[in-house]
Motif scaffolding. Structure first.
Motif, PDB file in Angstrom:
ATOM      1  N   ALA A 120       0.840  -1.205   0.000  1.00 43.77           N
ATOM      2  CA  ALA A 120       0.000   0.000   0.000  1.00 43.77           C
ATOM      3  C   ALA A 120       0.871   1.250   0.000  1.00 43.77           C
ATOM      4  CB  ALA A 120      -0.924   0.024   1.206  1.00 43.77           C
ATOM      5  N   THR A 121       0.350   2.270  -0.632  1.00 42.59           N
ATOM      6  CA  THR A 121       0.931   3.618  -0.550  1.00 42.59           C
ATOM      7  C   THR A 121      -0.200   4.576  -0.237  1.00 42.59           C
ATOM      8  OG1 THR A 121       2.717   3.157  -2.119  1.00 42.59           O
ATOM      9  CG2 THR A 121       2.110   5.465  -1.802  1.00 42.59           C
ATOM     10  N   ILE A 122       0.006   5.427   0.759  1.00 45.72           N
ATOM     11  CA  ILE A 122      -1.016   6.401   1.163  1.00 45.72           C
ATOM     12  C   ILE A 122      -0.394   7.789   1.189  1.00 45.72           C
ATOM     13  CG2 ILE A 122      -2.574   7.141   3.005  1.00 45.72           C
ATOM     14  CD1 ILE A 122      -2.954   4.280   3.801  1.00 45.72           C
ATOM     15  N   VAL A 123      -1.087   8.738   0.572  1.00 47.56           N
ATOM     16  CA  VAL A 123      -0.666  10.147   0.580  1.00 47.56           C
ATOM     17  C   VAL A 123      -1.699  10.949   1.361  1.00 47.56           C
ATOM     18  CG1 VAL A 123      -0.166  12.186  -0.812  1.00 47.56           C
ATOM     19  CG2 VAL A 123       0.494   9.908  -1.651  1.00 47.56           C
ATOM     20  N   VAL A 124      -1.233  11.706   2.349  1.00 47.78           N
ATOM     21  CA  VAL A 124      -2.116  12.481   3.221  1.00 47.78           C
ATOM     22  C   VAL A 124      -1.782  13.966   3.115  1.00 47.78           C
ATOM     23  CG1 VAL A 124      -2.855  12.883   5.604  1.00 47.78           C
ATOM     24  CG2 VAL A 124      -2.307  10.558   4.848  1.00 47.78           C
ATOM     25  N   TRP A 125      -2.826  14.783   2.977  1.00 45.93           N
ATOM     26  CA  TRP A 125      -2.683  16.252   2.995  1.00 45.93           C
ATOM     27  C   TRP A 125      -3.175  16.771   4.341  1.00 45.93           C
ATOM     28  CZ3 TRP A 125      -6.069  20.250   3.850  1.00 45.93           C
ATOM     29  CH2 TRP A 125      -5.669  21.531   3.457  1.00 45.93           C
ATOM     30  N   LEU A 126      -2.359  17.614   4.972  1.00 49.87           N
ATOM     31  CA  LEU A 126      -2.717  18.214   6.257  1.00 49.87           C
ATOM     32  C   LEU A 126      -2.797  19.727   6.093  1.00 49.87           C
ATOM     33  CD1 LEU A 126      -0.004  16.327   8.347  1.00 49.87           C
ATOM     34  CD2 LEU A 126      -2.414  15.683   8.185  1.00 49.87           C
ATOM     35  N   HIS A 127      -3.706  20.364   6.814  1.00 47.06           N
ATOM     36  CA  HIS A 127      -3.748  21.819   6.789  1.00 47.06           C
ATOM     37  C   HIS A 127      -2.395  22.381   7.207  1.00 47.06           C
ATOM     38  CE1 HIS A 127      -4.472  25.890   8.470  1.00 47.06           C
ATOM     39  NE2 HIS A 127      -5.343  25.984   7.476  1.00 47.06           N
ATOM     40  N   HIS A 128      -1.805  21.788   8.240  1.00 53.54           N
ATOM     41  CA  HIS A 128      -0.447  22.151   8.642  1.00 53.54           C
ATOM     42  C   HIS A 128       0.143  21.041   9.494  1.00 53.54           C
ATOM     43  CE1 HIS A 128      -2.852  23.644  12.116  1.00 53.54           C
ATOM     44  NE2 HIS A 128      -1.819  23.182  12.818  1.00 53.54           N
ATOM     45  N   LEU A 129       1.459  21.016   9.552  1.00 54.96           N
ATOM     46  CA  LEU A 129       2.187  20.077  10.414  1.00 54.96           C
ATOM     47  C   LEU A 129       3.302  20.870  11.087  1.00 54.96           C
ATOM     48  CD1 LEU A 129       2.874  17.295  11.522  1.00 54.96           C
ATOM     49  CD2 LEU A 129       4.131  16.819   9.414  1.00 54.96           C
ATOM     50  N   LEU A 130       3.044  21.306  12.319  1.00 54.29           N
ATOM     51  CA  LEU A 130       3.996  22.144  13.046  1.00 54.29           C
ATOM     52  C   LEU A 130       4.386  21.551  14.393  1.00 54.29           C
ATOM     53  CD1 LEU A 130       2.338  25.631  12.374  1.00 54.29           C
ATOM     54  CD2 LEU A 130       4.290  24.643  11.174  1.00 54.29           C
ATOM     55  N   ASN A 131       3.420  20.942  15.084  1.00 46.20           N
ATOM     56  CA  ASN A 131       3.648  20.418  16.417  1.00 46.20           C
ATOM     57  C   ASN A 131       4.801  19.404  16.427  1.00 46.20           C
ATOM     58  OD1 ASN A 131       2.981  18.095  18.483  1.00 46.20           O
ATOM     59  ND2 ASN A 131       2.064  19.963  19.304  1.00 46.20           N
ATOM     60  N   THR A 132       5.741  19.610  17.332  1.00 44.00           N
ATOM     61  CA  THR A 132       6.932  18.755  17.397  1.00 44.00           C
ATOM     62  C   THR A 132       6.580  17.300  17.654  1.00 44.00           C
ATOM     63  OG1 THR A 132       8.268  20.603  18.208  1.00 44.00           O
ATOM     64  CG2 THR A 132       9.139  18.386  18.551  1.00 44.00           C
ATOM     65  N   PRO A 152       6.762  19.111   6.937  1.00 42.65           N
ATOM     66  CA  PRO A 152       6.057  19.971   7.890  1.00 42.65           C
ATOM     67  C   PRO A 152       5.697  21.314   7.265  1.00 42.65           C
ATOM     68  CG  PRO A 152       8.411  20.044   8.307  1.00 42.65           C
ATOM     69  CD  PRO A 152       8.206  19.052   7.188  1.00 42.65           C
ATOM     70  N   GLY A 153       5.009  22.152   8.018  1.00 42.13           N
ATOM     71  CA  GLY A 153       4.649  23.490   7.555  1.00 42.13           C
ATOM     72  C   GLY A 153       3.237  23.546   7.024  1.00 42.13           C
ATOM     73  N   TYR A 154       3.000  24.502   6.104  1.00 45.31           N
ATOM     74  CA  TYR A 154       1.683  24.711   5.496  1.00 45.31           C
ATOM     75  C   TYR A 154       1.790  24.448   3.998  1.00 45.31           C
ATOM     76  CZ  TYR A 154       0.325  27.348   9.709  1.00 45.31           C
ATOM     77  OH  TYR A 154       0.026  27.747  10.998  1.00 45.31           O
ATOM     78  N   PRO A 155       1.122  23.472   3.412  1.00 42.49           N
ATOM     79  CA  PRO A 155       0.409  22.422   4.133  1.00 42.49           C
ATOM     80  C   PRO A 155       1.399  21.360   4.599  1.00 42.49           C
ATOM     81  CG  PRO A 155       0.283  21.992   1.791  1.00 42.49           C
ATOM     82  CD  PRO A 155       1.038  23.302   1.940  1.00 42.49           C
ATOM     83  N   GLY A 156       0.927  20.451   5.454  1.00 42.85           N
ATOM     84  CA  GLY A 156       1.733  19.301   5.800  1.00 42.85           C
ATOM     85  C   GLY A 156       1.420  18.170   4.834  1.00 42.85           C
ATOM     86  N   VAL A 157       2.410  17.345   4.556  1.00 42.94           N
ATOM     87  CA  VAL A 157       2.211  16.225   3.628  1.00 42.94           C
ATOM     88  C   VAL A 157       2.852  14.978   4.230  1.00 42.94           C
ATOM     89  CG1 VAL A 157       2.631  15.311   1.316  1.00 42.94           C
ATOM     90  CG2 VAL A 157       2.221  17.746   1.620  1.00 42.94           C
ATOM     91  N   LEU A 158       2.156  13.851   4.122  1.00 48.27           N
ATOM     92  CA  LEU A 158       2.668  12.564   4.576  1.00 48.27           C
ATOM     93  C   LEU A 158       2.545  11.571   3.426  1.00 48.27           C
ATOM     94  CD1 LEU A 158       0.665  12.341   7.946  1.00 48.27           C
ATOM     95  CD2 LEU A 158       2.945  13.341   7.628  1.00 48.27           C
ATOM     96  N   VAL A 159       3.612  10.845   3.152  1.00 46.36           N
ATOM     97  CA  VAL A 159       3.582   9.787   2.145  1.00 46.36           C
ATOM     98  C   VAL A 159       4.192   8.539   2.769  1.00 46.36           C
ATOM     99  CG1 VAL A 159       4.220   9.077  -0.185  1.00 46.36           C
ATOM    100  CG2 VAL A 159       3.931  11.505   0.321  1.00 46.36           C
ATOM    101  N   TYR A 160       3.412   7.456   2.805  1.00 47.84           N
ATOM    102  CA  TYR A 160       3.897   6.205   3.392  1.00 47.84           C
ATOM    103  C   TYR A 160       3.686   5.062   2.410  1.00 47.84           C
ATOM    104  CZ  TYR A 160       3.700   8.850   7.751  1.00 47.84           C
ATOM    105  OH  TYR A 160       3.885   9.795   8.725  1.00 47.84           O
ATOM    106  N   SER A 161       4.635   4.118   2.404  1.00 47.86           N
ATOM    107  CA  SER A 161       4.526   2.970   1.512  1.00 47.86           C
ATOM    108  C   SER A 161       5.178   1.754   2.156  1.00 47.86           C
ATOM    109  CB  SER A 161       5.203   3.285   0.172  1.00 47.86           C
ATOM    110  OG  SER A 161       4.887   2.306  -0.790  1.00 47.86           O
ATOM    111  N   GLY A 162       4.655   0.579   1.803  1.00 48.34           N
ATOM    112  CA  GLY A 162       5.194  -0.660   2.350  1.00 48.34           C
ATOM    113  C   GLY A 162       4.104  -1.701   2.469  1.00 48.34           C
TER     114      GLY A 162
END
Length: 228
Positions: A120-132, A152-162
């Motif tokens: 699977a590969t999942i891409v996530v969009w976040l309004h922001h990613l700032l919190n440590t 991190p930042g505006y926007p936040g982005v996460l990409v995971y695969s495996g």
């Protein structure tokens, strides 16, 4: 009434910029959304943005009726506030949750000997990613088999695969955190290979993620980010 009309017009403009799949029938005061086999339709009472919330006409993902769940989400919204973006986000989360349940059921009833073969590969969009703490959590999937990239930042982005199960487990764990916006923009059964290799790496800019996913998945990623 003029003020309410102006607020509604502004809200719909912003909503459409975030979700091109949104349509509005001004005569019927109906908002509809359709994407990837899921859809809903709302009717906006004339006193919406004053003393009423949108009514659900229908909501479904495939053959699954999601009207009651979406009505519950709307009932939790603040009356008198612009809530359409929250409703869309809630619906997307309902659809993703249903898809995860279906995937888990399919794996449980399928050939258990081949479950470890699914990717699977999942891409996530976040309004922001700032919190440590959130940044650390995003970089630390429970399974070492999960690789990816975070921005991190505006926007936040996460990409995971495996492997599918640990990828979905990590994304579901992150989803439980308190986010202003958490949108799964892409789910694929294909495993992506990143430039940096194994593990999860944090990068500074969107162009760095593009470099990490490589030419093979550049266009798919940019479409998921709605940059194409």
């Amino acid at each position: 009434m003029a003020d309410a009309d102006d607020r509604l017009a502004t809200e719909l403009d912003l909503l459409h910029s975030m979700y091109p799949e949104i349509n509005y029938d001004e005569k019927r005061r109906e908002v509809s959304y359709r994407a990837a086999g899921a859809s809903f339709q709302l009717r906006l009472p004339y006193d919406y943005l004053d003393s009423a919330l949108p009514d659900v006409l229908y909501a479904s993902a495939g053959k699954t009726d999601l009207r009651e769940q979406l009505k519950q989400c709307i009932a939790a919204c603040d009356v008198g506030e612009e809530v359409l973006d929250s409703i869309v986000l809630s619906f997307i989360e309902l659809v993703n949750s249903k898809a995860s349940e279906d995937s888990s059921e399919s794996q449980a009833t399928g050939d258990g000997g081949r479950e470890s073969d699914s990717k699977a590969t999942i891409v996530v969009w976040l309004h922001h990613l700032l919190n440590t703490n959130k940044r650390k959590l995003a970089l630390s999937p429970p399974s070492r088999d999960v690789s990816g990239v975070t921005k991190p930042g505006y926007p936040g982005v996460l990409v995971y695969s495996g492997p599918a199960r640990p990828v979905h487990d990590h994304v579901n764990e992150l989803k439980q955190q308190n986010w202003q916006a958490f949108q799964v923009r892409l789910e694929s059964e294909e495993e992506w290979i990143f430039t940096h290799g194994a593990g999860v790496k944090e990068v500074e800019a969107m162009k760095d993620i593009v470099a990490e996913v490589g030419d093979a998945h550049k266009e798919i990623f940019l479409e998921a980010m709605r940059m194409r």
